[in-house]
Design an enzyme around this catalytic site. Structure first.
Site, PDB file in Angstrom:
ATOM      1  CE  LYS A  75      -4.964   2.052   3.088  1.00 26.62           C
ATOM      2  NZ  LYS A  75      -3.791   1.330   3.631  1.00 26.62           N
ATOM      3  CE  LYS A 135      -6.505  -1.339   3.109  1.00 26.61           C
ATOM      4  NZ  LYS A 135      -5.141  -1.857   3.366  1.00 26.61           N
ATOM      5  CG  ASP A 190      -1.993  -1.028   1.224  1.00 29.16           C
ATOM      6  OD1 ASP A 190      -1.870  -2.000   0.442  1.00 29.16           O
ATOM      7  OD2 ASP A 190      -2.953  -0.900   2.007  1.00 29.16           O
TER       8      ASP A 190
END
Length: 222
Positions: A154, A183, A92
Site C-alpha cells: 500500500k 492498494k 493494513d
C-alpha cells in the site's frame, strides 16, 4: 468503469483521530449502501463494525502500527491478533519505516512476518509510506513484503507528507510482478484521481471521500 465496478475497489475509510462511534456506524451503513469492499477503521472500533456489518459482504479492515510503523513487531502482532479475534478480516500494517531507511531489510521482513504469522487467515496489506523512500527503497520494501507473505503493498497512510500518486502505484505494481496486489491510499478525493490510480495498476483504493467519488461516477455514467 461503471459505479458498481468502482465501488468494489474502495476501502471506505475513517481513520481520523476524532472519529466517534456514531461516525463509524454511519461509515458502515454507507459501505452497505454503496457496496464498498471494506470499511477501514481504527482497531478500537472493529467490534462495533463487526456487529454493524454482520451478514454483509463488506469486509472489516483495520490498521496496525499506525501511522508510524514504529511499534515493536510483537506489539504489531498482538494488535493484529486481537483485531482479527474481534472481527477484522483485513489488516493494513505500517512497515518499520526506520529499519527500511537504514537498509535493514531482514528486520523489515521479520516485522511483517510477525504479523503474517499472527493472523494467517486475514488479508495483509503492508503500508510502505512511499513519500519517505527512493525508488530503490520502494522496490526493496516490496521485496521484503512479498517474502514475508503480504497480500498487498500500500502506498501511504494518508498521514505522511504526501499520499498516493500514479507513478508510485505503477512502480509498486511492476515491482510486485503479480506476487501481491497494490492498494493506493492518501489524497484520493475525486473520480479522476481514483481512475488514474486504477489505470496505473491499483487493485484497491483507500478513500475517505468515497461517497463524493461515487456520486461523480454516477453522474459520469448517466
Amino acid at each position: 468503469m461503471n459505479p458498481m465496478s468502482l465501488s468494489s475497489y474502495i476501502d471506505h475509510t475513517n481513520l481520523q483521530p476524532t472519529a466517534t462511534a456514531a461516525q463509524i456506524q454511519e461509515l458502515c451503513a454507507q459501505a452497505k449502501q454503496w457496496g464498498f469492499a471494506s470499511v477501514c477503521i481504527h482497531p478500537s472500533y472493529v467490534a462495533l463494525a463487526a456487529r454493524a456489518l454482520a451478514g454483509t459482504p463488506v469486509q472489516i479492515c483495520t490498521v496496525i502500527g499506525f501511522p508510524l510503523g514504529a511499534n515493536d513487531a510483537r506489539i504489531k502482532a498482538e494488535e493484529a491478533e486481537l483485531a482479527v479475534s474481534q472481527g477484522a478480516t483485513e489488516v493494513d500494517m505500517v512497515q518499520a519505516i526506520g529499519l527500511a531507511k537504514e537498509g535493514n531489510w531482514a528486520g523489515v521482513e521479520a516485522d511483517i512476518r510477525a504479523v503474517r504469522d499472527a493472523v494467517p487467515q486475514a488479508v495483509l496489506k503492508v503500508i510502505l509510506e512511499c513519500c519517505y523512500f527512493t525508488t530503490q527503497e520502494k522496490r526493496a520494501s516490496v521485496e521484503a513484503a512479498v517474502r514475508a507473505g503480504a497480500d498487498f503493498v500500500k502506498t501511504s497512510t494518508g498521514f505522511g507528507p504526501s499520499g498516493a500518486c500514479a507513478e508510485d502505484v505503477a512502480l509498486l505494481k511492476e515491482a510486485a510482478a503479480g506476487r501481491c496486489r497494490v492498494k493506493a491510499a492518501g489524497g484520493i478525493r475525486t473520480l479522476q484521481t481514483a481512475q488514474a490510480m486504477i489505470a496505473a495498476g491499483a487493485d484497491r483504493l483507500g478513500a475517505s471521500a468515497s461517497i463524493a467519488i461515487m456520486k461523480e461516477a454516477q453522474e459520469a455514467y448517466q
